[in-house]
Design an enzyme around this catalytic site. Structure first.
Site, short mmCIF file in Angstrom:
data_model
loop_
_atom_site.label_atom_id
_atom_site.label_comp_id
_atom_site.label_asym_id
_atom_site.label_seq_id
_atom_site.Cartn_x
_atom_site.Cartn_y
_atom_site.Cartn_z
N ASP A 1 0.74 -1.28 -0.01
CA ASP A 1 -0.01 -0.14 -0.01
C ASP A 1 0.89 1.01 -0.17
OD1 ASP A 1 -2.21 1.46 0.02
OD2 ASP A 1 -2.79 0.96 2.19
N HIS B 1 3.02 3.28 -9.04
CA HIS B 1 2.76 1.78 -9.27
C HIS B 1 4.19 1.27 -9.84
CE1 HIS B 1 -1.19 1.86 -7.74
NE2 HIS B 1 -1.60 2.62 -8.88
N LEU C 1 11.36 -20.58 -4.66
CA LEU C 1 10.38 -19.62 -3.98
C LEU C 1 8.91 -19.59 -4.67
CD1 LEU C 1 9.67 -17.15 -2.07
CD2 LEU C 1 10.16 -15.67 -3.93
C1 FPP Z 1 -1.71 0.28 -3.43
O1 FPP Z 1 -1.29 1.60 -3.33
C2 FPP Z 1 -1.37 -0.81 -4.69
C3 FPP Z 1 -2.05 -1.05 -5.61
C4 FPP Z 1 -3.38 -1.06 -5.62
C5 FPP Z 1 -1.46 -1.81 -6.70
C6 FPP Z 1 -0.16 -2.58 -6.59
C7 FPP Z 1 0.68 -2.77 -7.69
C8 FPP Z 1 1.94 -2.70 -7.91
C9 FPP Z 1 2.74 -2.92 -6.70
C10 FPP Z 1 2.45 -2.42 -9.13
C11 FPP Z 1 2.76 -4.06 -9.58
C12 FPP Z 1 1.92 -4.66 -10.25
C13 FPP Z 1 1.50 -5.73 -10.82
C14 FPP Z 1 0.13 -6.17 -11.28
C15 FPP Z 1 2.57 -6.87 -10.45
P1 FPP Z 1 -2.42 2.69 -3.66
O2 FPP Z 1 -2.52 3.15 -5.12
O3 FPP Z 1 -3.72 2.23 -3.02
O4 FPP Z 1 -1.76 3.80 -2.72
P2 FPP Z 1 -2.45 4.82 -1.81
O5 FPP Z 1 -3.27 4.32 -0.78
O6 FPP Z 1 -1.29 5.83 -1.34
O7 FPP Z 1 -3.29 5.84 -2.94
#
Ligand code: FPP
Length: 241
Positions: free
Chosen positions: A17, A34, A128
């Site tokens: 997150d 992201h 893994l």
């Molecule tokens: C949460 O941060 C993150 C996500 C919903 C997406 C996670 C994706 C990645 C780590 C990229 C790699 C992707 C894949 C599919 C392998 P948020 O956007 O909710 O952050 P915020 O709460 O600060 O807005």
């Protein structure tokens, strides 16, 4: 702080997150958050393997994430293709087995194909196991498992009295038919939020939850070790004494 190499959890699950807040703090578009998050994910896959962890599960996309803008959703899936195309060779060489938790038939075609290739090319690996939770929801998987069992009962293939916790667990994404992973001993959530957000509701019944204040794109090997050491310092009793 270093984690004790002799008492590593077998299965670590992570709610990645804070990508959006990281981007905002830098004044860049959310998708750059992201992208940086994808690099953090790669670091943690590599390091989990070095630490001797057997299963790593990451929450990459939830059943609720479809509510985000079309650009953000398609951007996240494009990143998935980038990751898979760029790092597949290395995952194979490192003996990593990739699995998906969730119904990924619903994701864009090119992402689904890239993912299927990854699953196939790594299926014989024995190192893994890296589970990517994609279009994953904890309630959704319990509902699906319940439907399967109800159908078997309706067809007379199972007695309702014979339905146990094992039966329900078997048809979850982590069950023997899919990813075949044990329950995680440790669930880490980054960016200081203290919620499970529909992640591994069944499997996390006895998991230790460690909250890291670090935003996911900044999560590194040192902070990962600190989270594992915090887990190791806890006294797990599973409801007993
Ligand atoms: C949460 O941060 C993150 C996500 C919903 C997406 C996670 C994706 C990645 C780590 C990229 C790699 C992707 C894949 C599919 C392998 P948020 O956007 O909710 O952050 P915020 O709460 O600060 O807005």
């Amino acid at each position: 702080m270093k984690a004790d190499r002799d008492r590593m959890p077998k299965h670590v699950a992570i709610i990645m997150d804070g990508n959006g807040r990281w981007a905002k703090s830098k004044g860049v578009p959310r998708l750059m958050g992201h992208r940086a998050g994808m690099e953090a994910m790669k670091r943690i896959v590599d390091y989990s393997d070095k630490l001797g962890i057997k299963y790593l599960t990451v929450y990459a996309f939830s059943t609720e994430n479809w509510k985000r803008s079309v650009e953000e959703v398609s951007g996240i899936f494009k990143l998935l293709v980038t990751f898979v195309n760029r790092d597949l060779r290395e995952l194979i060489d490192n003996n990593v087995k990739v699995k998906v938790l969730g119904d990924y038939s619903a994701i864009p075609d090119d992402s689904r194909k890239a993912l299927e290739k990854t699953l196939k090319d790594t299926e014989r690996n024995t190192g893994l196991q890296f589970n990517i939770a994609l279009n994953y929801g904890g309630r959704d998987e319990i509902t699906r498992s319940t439907q399967r069992i109800a159908k078997m009962a309706a067809e007379g293939r199972i007695n309702p009295e014979d339905v146990t916790e094992e039966t329900i667990g078997k048809y979850l994404w982590t069950g023997a038919e899919y990813a075949d992973a044990p329950d995680p001993e440790l669930i880490i959530r980054t960016s200081g939020e203290v919620r499970l957000s529909n992640f591994l509701l069944w499997q996390g019944a006895y998991s230790e939850i460690v909250i890291s204040d670090v935003l996911w794109p900044d999560f590194d090997e040192e902070e990962y070790e600190r989270c594992i050491a915090e887990y190791q310092s806890r006294d797990r009793r599973f409801g007993g004494r």
